[in-house]
Design a protein around this motif. Structure first.
Motif, PDB file in Angstrom:
ATOM      1  N   THR A  26       1.185  -1.429   0.059  1.00 57.89           N
ATOM      2  CA  THR A  26       0.169  -0.309  -0.520  1.00 57.89           C
ATOM      3  C   THR A  26       1.063   1.119   0.307  1.00 57.89           C
ATOM      4  O   THR A  26       1.935   1.588   0.756  1.00 57.89           O
ATOM      5  N   SER A  27       0.584   2.012  -0.350  1.00 53.19           N
ATOM      6  CA  SER A  27       1.219   3.479  -0.352  1.00 53.19           C
ATOM      7  C   SER A  27      -0.144   4.817   0.682  1.00 53.19           C
ATOM      8  O   SER A  27      -1.089   4.625   0.964  1.00 53.19           O
ATOM      9  N   ASP A  28       0.536   5.584   0.910  1.00 54.31           N
ATOM     10  CA  ASP A  28      -0.232   6.611   1.614  1.00 54.31           C
ATOM     11  C   ASP A  28      -1.370   7.433   0.859  1.00 54.31           C
ATOM     12  O   ASP A  28      -2.188   7.295   1.500  1.00 54.31           O
ATOM     13  N   GLU A  29      -1.389   6.711  -0.391  1.00 55.30           N
ATOM     14  CA  GLU A  29      -2.739   7.291  -1.179  1.00 55.30           C
ATOM     15  C   GLU A  29      -3.628   6.668  -1.582  1.00 55.30           C
ATOM     16  O   GLU A  29      -4.691   6.760  -1.459  1.00 55.30           O
ATOM     17  N   ASP A  30      -3.272   5.203  -0.483  1.00 61.84           N
ATOM     18  CA  ASP A  30      -4.214   4.444  -0.833  1.00 61.84           C
ATOM     19  C   ASP A  30      -5.465   4.385   0.920  1.00 61.84           C
ATOM     20  O   ASP A  30      -6.005   3.981   1.348  1.00 61.84           O
ATOM     21  N   LEU A  31      -4.616   4.876   2.048  1.00 61.32           N
ATOM     22  CA  LEU A  31      -5.017   5.400   3.235  1.00 61.32           C
ATOM     23  C   LEU A  31      -5.517   6.242   3.142  1.00 61.32           C
ATOM     24  O   LEU A  31      -6.002   7.464   2.710  1.00 61.32           O
ATOM     25  N   PRO A  32      -7.441   6.989   4.132  1.00 63.59           N
ATOM     26  CA  PRO A  32      -7.963   7.587   4.153  1.00 63.59           C
ATOM     27  C   PRO A  32      -7.223   8.991   4.596  1.00 63.59           C
ATOM     28  O   PRO A  32      -6.321   8.854   5.813  1.00 63.59           O
ATOM     29  N   GLN A  33      -8.194   9.683   4.349  1.00 68.94           N
ATOM     30  CA  GLN A  33      -7.264  10.867   4.389  1.00 68.94           C
ATOM     31  C   GLN A  33      -8.540  11.626   5.776  1.00 68.94           C
ATOM     32  O   GLN A  33      -9.294  11.421   5.808  1.00 68.94           O
TER      33      GLN A  33
END
Length: 75
Positions: free
Chosen positions: A8-15
């Motif tokens: 996963t990358s930071d873009e995959d995590l909810p903001q």
């Protein structure tokens, strides 16, 4: 059976974002009114006076809201 880890990358995590002071106060106010039928200030005074001490049914709700008050963490 071994499985390959999911990448996963930071873009995959909810903001998320921090609440403003006004939003924070409004959230706590809403919890006090919903769970206790009183304003946040009334809840704070009742909590400080120990009025919830014997109410086992509401214990979790009391601790949850009280723990969001700055004075909860002051010894």
């Amino acid at each position: 059976m071994l499985t390959k880890p999911i990448e996963t990358s930071d873009e995959d995590l909810p903001q998320g974002r921090m609440l403003t002071e006004e939003e924070d106060r409004e959230m706590k106010e809403n919890l006090a009114r919903r769970d206790f039928g009183m304003s946040l200030d009334e809840f704070r005074e009742a909590w400080k006076a120990g009025k919830f001490d014997g109410d086992k049914e509401k214990h979790g709700d009391v601790v949850f809201l009280a723990s969001m008050l700055p004075e909860y963490w002051v010894e």
